[in-house]
Design a protein around this motif. Structure first.
Motif, PDB file in Angstrom:
ATOM      1  N   GLU A  73     -47.947 -87.364 -51.602  1.00 24.35           N
ATOM      2  CA  GLU A  73     -47.789 -85.914 -51.525  1.00 24.35           C
ATOM      3  C   GLU A  73     -47.175 -85.454 -50.206  1.00 24.35           C
ATOM      4  OE1 GLU A  73     -48.099 -82.298 -53.585  1.00 24.35           O
ATOM      5  OE2 GLU A  73     -48.622 -84.317 -54.260  1.00 24.35           O
ATOM      6  N   GLN A  74     -47.657 -86.002 -49.094  1.00 26.19           N
ATOM      7  CA  GLN A  74     -47.216 -85.526 -47.787  1.00 26.19           C
ATOM      8  C   GLN A  74     -45.781 -85.932 -47.461  1.00 26.19           C
ATOM      9  OE1 GLN A  74     -49.519 -87.838 -48.290  1.00 26.19           O
ATOM     10  NE2 GLN A  74     -49.366 -89.540 -46.852  1.00 26.19           N
ATOM     11  N   LYS A 473     -43.415 -74.037 -53.071  1.00 23.28           N
ATOM     12  CA  LYS A 473     -44.843 -73.996 -52.774  1.00 23.28           C
ATOM     13  C   LYS A 473     -45.608 -74.223 -54.070  1.00 23.28           C
ATOM     14  CE  LYS A 473     -48.431 -71.321 -50.456  1.00 23.28           C
ATOM     15  NZ  LYS A 473     -48.773 -70.067 -49.730  1.00 23.28           N
ATOM     16  N   HIS A 476     -52.372 -74.694 -56.384  1.00 25.11           N
ATOM     17  CA  HIS A 476     -53.502 -75.534 -56.774  1.00 25.11           C
ATOM     18  C   HIS A 476     -54.354 -74.758 -57.780  1.00 25.11           C
ATOM     19  CE1 HIS A 476     -53.327 -78.754 -53.551  1.00 25.11           C
ATOM     20  NE2 HIS A 476     -52.415 -77.885 -53.147  1.00 25.11           N
ATOM     21  N   ASN A 587     -48.787 -88.031 -57.075  1.00 25.06           N
ATOM     22  CA  ASN A 587     -48.381 -86.778 -56.439  1.00 25.06           C
ATOM     23  C   ASN A 587     -48.305 -85.633 -57.454  1.00 25.06           C
ATOM     24  OD1 ASN A 587     -45.474 -86.592 -57.491  1.00 25.06           O
ATOM     25  ND2 ASN A 587     -45.491 -88.626 -56.520  1.00 25.06           N
ATOM     26  N   SER A 588     -48.217 -84.406 -56.932  1.00 25.89           N
ATOM     27  CA  SER A 588     -48.195 -83.202 -57.765  1.00 25.89           C
ATOM     28  C   SER A 588     -46.962 -83.126 -58.642  1.00 25.89           C
ATOM     29  CB  SER A 588     -48.248 -81.953 -56.875  1.00 25.89           C
ATOM     30  OG  SER A 588     -49.332 -82.005 -55.989  1.00 25.89           O
ATOM     31  N   GLN A 612     -57.887 -88.730 -48.937  1.00 27.60           N
ATOM     32  CA  GLN A 612     -57.023 -87.684 -48.401  1.00 27.60           C
ATOM     33  C   GLN A 612     -55.761 -87.537 -49.232  1.00 27.60           C
ATOM     34  OE1 GLN A 612     -58.000 -85.589 -46.156  1.00 27.60           O
ATOM     35  NE2 GLN A 612     -56.080 -84.444 -46.209  1.00 27.60           N
ATOM     36  N   GLN A 613     -55.218 -88.652 -49.696  1.00 30.20           N
ATOM     37  CA  GLN A 613     -54.008 -88.607 -50.512  1.00 30.20           C
ATOM     38  C   GLN A 613     -54.270 -87.937 -51.856  1.00 30.20           C
ATOM     39  OE1 GLN A 613     -53.249 -92.798 -50.372  1.00 30.20           O
ATOM     40  NE2 GLN A 613     -52.063 -92.689 -48.469  1.00 30.20           N
ATOM     41  N   LYS A 615     -56.699 -85.681 -52.329  1.00 35.95           N
ATOM     42  CA  LYS A 615     -57.068 -84.290 -52.049  1.00 35.95           C
ATOM     43  C   LYS A 615     -55.847 -83.377 -51.989  1.00 35.95           C
ATOM     44  CE  LYS A 615     -60.078 -81.645 -48.965  1.00 35.95           C
ATOM     45  NZ  LYS A 615     -60.924 -81.706 -47.738  1.00 35.95           N
ATOM     46  N   GLN A 616     -54.717 -83.898 -51.547  1.00 36.74           N
ATOM     47  CA  GLN A 616     -53.517 -83.078 -51.373  1.00 36.74           C
ATOM     48  C   GLN A 616     -52.816 -82.746 -52.693  1.00 36.74           C
ATOM     49  OE1 GLN A 616     -51.360 -85.653 -48.729  1.00 36.74           O
ATOM     50  NE2 GLN A 616     -52.150 -84.668 -46.895  1.00 36.74           N
ATOM     51  N   ALA A 618     -51.795 -81.157 -56.107  1.00 36.50           N
ATOM     52  CA  ALA A 618     -52.000 -79.847 -56.730  1.00 36.50           C
ATOM     53  C   ALA A 618     -52.046 -79.988 -58.245  1.00 36.50           C
ATOM     54  CB  ALA A 618     -50.878 -78.893 -56.323  1.00 36.50           C
ATOM     55  N   LYS A 706     -62.410 -81.686 -57.660  1.00 37.69           N
ATOM     56  CA  LYS A 706     -61.004 -81.974 -57.946  1.00 37.69           C
ATOM     57  C   LYS A 706     -60.810 -82.438 -59.384  1.00 37.69           C
ATOM     58  CE  LYS A 706     -56.807 -82.669 -56.138  1.00 37.69           C
ATOM     59  NZ  LYS A 706     -56.063 -81.679 -55.363  1.00 37.69           N
TER      60      LYS A 706
END
Length: 764
Positions: A73-74, A473, A476, A587-588, A612-613, A615-616, A618, A706
């Protein structure tokens, strides 16, 4: 009419790419130092890529860029920045694994041609139209397919206007590409992130059948199968080897170029292939292509086999009369030959230049005349040895004439502000001459911008520059109201009774293989409508046809599938489907691709990524997020037999009977003392599993908000000869954990003493 046959070469560094171009490749695939599934290759910088594209196009050779890993995601902000640069080059295509990247390319960068990587494990007729819907123009097929299967898929490709690539030479993975997690489980070094640690090439303790490299198979070569592949309808012949050097690449590509051209011209194969043995090889096999999966595919030597081949050839020619001196002399000559190959290739590519084009800009103005820009470019002509310089010039003028203006004079400062940034990856601005500008004159400044855009278009081969795209953007969306569900995966018909212990979903795992015309599972699922069919990742040929028939006959309200071919047909039938964990969703944007592009209603998030991966990510609107908290850790699955080299097998080759009836299990141990279970279920592919089960109770406290539900795998697959925990007790304790009884976590750890959540801790 001569068929169009593309020879696609590997390029791990600049020298190898030059070698491929000069050897006659129609296209070269290469990677940058990011987002690339060959991080052990030297790879290239963006500036080098631009120069390489320019050089290749001089030789009518295309360049494809590998972005063939799963994306986190990041990383999308950095990825968008890269794509914004790539769209303003003349790059010919990008090779992609991640469905989220497919979505981004299709929706935001439509001018980039998209190729599906072999990491997408494409092997059946449903997967090609699935990928086509996501914007793919060509597909690299799984390496395990035989000629009959390739021929059938080529017809599907033609129906959907999709080109097919097939690997014709180079290293073979023993595992299905995209489904190998061999070092991800222990160290986060995932093959899906370009960090394959090559466990299949590793040395193991001597097996019962006397082998030290029981997973190591020979290199692939279809050098003598080109006519059959052409007849099958394959468009692109792809050579593996991005960690190989220039001499290897030139030798292989030149050999294939001569073989292809000779066959097209004469209808005969004109090359004997001996040159291929003078560069790195592990000996060669075409057994996958022939559909003859036998013991001869393996070799107990992961290193270069050139010397061994030479000795075997001499013994075949001279018999036992050959002396040690003769062998030594021949081996010395081989080393001389290899050095000569390297020297020859170095000499052939010495004149090829990827240096930036030198750019000079001269501005001139006079009263009542236009602003005039003269552009001069100078570059080395790589088509001519000796660095001949090619010069071009072009004049651009404003549409308005210069008028007096004391306040907004078009002077050196105004010109430099707008044109000094032309110094980019393709051009080196060596001169910006403004001496012929007349002071005190001006035109509307928007015309200077227009002049700059015309210049940029000219420098970009006449193509207008594409505006910068910002990452959207992502919203979520919350999960639906309701309790956190516990679902379970079963594969034993006797375990249907366990469904009474939970209100959650009950998934029934369907096999990888079937008898032709099998209707057993149609009847079983119709009799048990609560069961949700769970389709496996690999369904080839008749097995896909039977699995598809199950889908069509049962028409369940919902399925889980790890195979995109089944997903495609589920959408066609109006059946809701959820993406299984082996679709590698990280990923989202992958979720958006599944939902918007394939009518998917939910997805299991990959077990390779960490807290953490996860959590990000969406959640799209009205989309379920699921996660497996207890399951065997698959390291690799293969179409080849793992027992031949471990415990031995009386059968010389795999046949349909092996797939349907074999249910052996054993283990192998590497030199570090780590043990791995080899497990073959009836109607399943040979697979290797980690010694520990995946058990993640932490995620329930970390990320229960989540997910809509958590799954436990009760199939016992991968357990080998270990005693499995009591299933009723497992369900009881997992349900207690979801109900907030924290002591259940300790009880589960005792129930599953050999467990790990290292993937959840390490991530990718």
């Amino acid at each position: 009419m001569k068929p169009k046959i593309e020879l696609l070469a590997p390029g791990g560094d600049v020298q190898a790419i030059k070698a491929a171009i000069i050897a006659g490749a129609d296209a070269v695939y290469c990677g940058l130092d990011t987002f690339n599934a060959r991080n052990r290759a030297a790879n290239i910088s963006f500036d080098q890529l631009v120069g390489i594209i320019r050089l290749a196009h001089q030789y009518d050779c295309q360049i494809f860029l590998t972005l063939n890993i799963v994306i986190l995601e990041q990383e999308f902000k950095t990825l968008f920045n890269l794509l914004n640069k790539l769209v303003n080059t003349t790059l010919d295509g990008v090779i992609v694994q991640d469905m989220g990247l497919l979505y981004v390319l299709h929706h935001y960068f439509p001018t980039l041609d998209i190729h599906a990587s072999t990491q997408l494990t494409t092997h059946n007729a449903g997967q090609i139209p699935f990928l086509k819907k996501l914007g793919v123009s060509r597909v690299n097929l799984s390496r395990e397919l035989n000629l009959r299967e390739i021929t059938a898929l080529a017809k599907v490709g033609q129906e959907h206007d999709t080109l097919l690539e097939v690997f014709v030479h180079g290293s073979l993975c023993v595992a299905f590409s995209g489904l190998c997690y061999s070092t991800s489980a222990s160290a986060g070094n995932s093959g899906n992130r370009g960090r394959c640690s090559q466990a299949c090439r590793e040395e193991y303790e001597t097996t019962e059948s006397g082998h030290n490299f029981p997973l190591n198979i020979k290199d692939n070569s279809a050098f003598f199968d080109l006519p059959a592949l052409i007849e099958a309808g394959v468009y692109s012949f792809k050579v593996e080897g991005r960690i190989k050097g220039a001499s290897y690449v030139h030798t292989v590509i030149d050999s294939f170029r001569k073989q292809i051209d000779g066959y097209v011209a004469t209808g005969e194969l004109t090359q004997d292939g001996e040159r291929l043995y003078k560069v790195f090889n592990r000996d060669f096999t075409n057994a996958f292509l022939r559909g003859d999966l036998n013991q001869s595919m393996f070799i107990d030597n992961p290193r270069d086999n050139s010397n061994n081949h030479l000795v075997d050839k001499l013994k075949a020619e001279k018999g036992e009369s050959i002396s040690v001196v003769q062998i030594h002399s021949a081996q010395q000559q081989l080393q001389v030959d290899k050095q000569q190959i390297t020297s020859s290739v170095d000499e052939k590519i010495a004149h090829l230049s990827i240096e930036k084009i030198k750019l000079s800009l001269s501005f001139a103005s006079e009263l009542d005349g236009p602003l005039r820009l003269t552009v001069v470019t100078e570059q080395s002509d790589s088509l001519l040895p000796g660095q001949a310089v090619k010069t071009d010039s072009q004049v651009f003028t404003s549409s308005s004439v210069m008028i007096p203006s004391e306040e907004l004079s078009v002077d050196r400062q105004a010109i430099e502000k707008r044109f000094k940034s032309i110094n980019n990856a393709n051009y080196e601005l060596v001169e910006l001459d403004t001496q012929q500008l007349t002071d005190g004159l001006s035109i509307p400044f928007r015309e200077i911008t227009t002049l700059k855009n015309e210049l940029l278009s000219y420098l970009n081969a006449g193509v207008a520059m594409i505006a910068h795209v910002q990452p959207p953007k992502l919203e979520h969306h919350p999960k639906a109201d309701g309790p956190l569900g516990l679902s379970m995966l079963i594969c034993d018909e006797a375990d249907v009774a366990l469904a009474d212990m939970t209100d959650g979903d009950i998934y029934f795992k369907l096999p990888d293989a079937y008898k032709r015309g099998c209707t057993k599972y149609v009847d079983f699922l119709l009799q048990n409508p609560r069961l949700i069919p769970w389709f496996p990742p690999v369904l080839i040929g008749k097995d896909f046809e039977v699995a598809l028939n199950i889908l069509q006959q049962v028409k369940p309200k919902l399925i889980v599938t790890n195979n995109t071919g089944i997903a495609y047909h589920a959408e066609q039938l109006g059946i809701q489907w959820i993406a299984g964990p082996f679709l590698n969703t990280t990923n989202s944007y992958a979720l958006l691709a599944l939902k918007q592009g394939a009518a998917c209603s939910g997805a299991f998030i990959s077990n390779e990524i960490n807290r953490q991966q996860i959590k990000q990510i969406a959640r799209p609107k009205d989309f379920k997020l699921l996660y497996s908290i207890y399951h065997p850790i698959l390291l690799m699955a293969s179409r080849q037999c793992f027992f031949q080299q471990s415990v031995g097998c009386e059968k010389p080759r795999i046949d349909n009977g092996c797939m349907l009836s074999c249910d052996k299990s054993t283990s192998i141990k590497n030199l570090k003392g780590d043990s791995f279970a080899i497990d073959k279920q009836k109607a399943g592919y040979p697979s290797i599993y980690n010694q520990d089960q995946f058990l993640n109770t932490d995620i329930i406290n970390d990320l229960s908000d989540k997910f809509d539900g958590f799954m436990i795998d009760l199939t016992n697959i991968g357990a080998g000869d270990r005693v499995s925990p009591d299933k009723v007790e497992l369900i009881t304790q997992f349900q207690a954990l979801l109900d907030g009884q924290s002591e259940a976590s300790a009880k589960l750890s005792r129930l599953v003493p050999e467990s790990t959540l290292l993937q959840y801790q390490n991530g990718l």
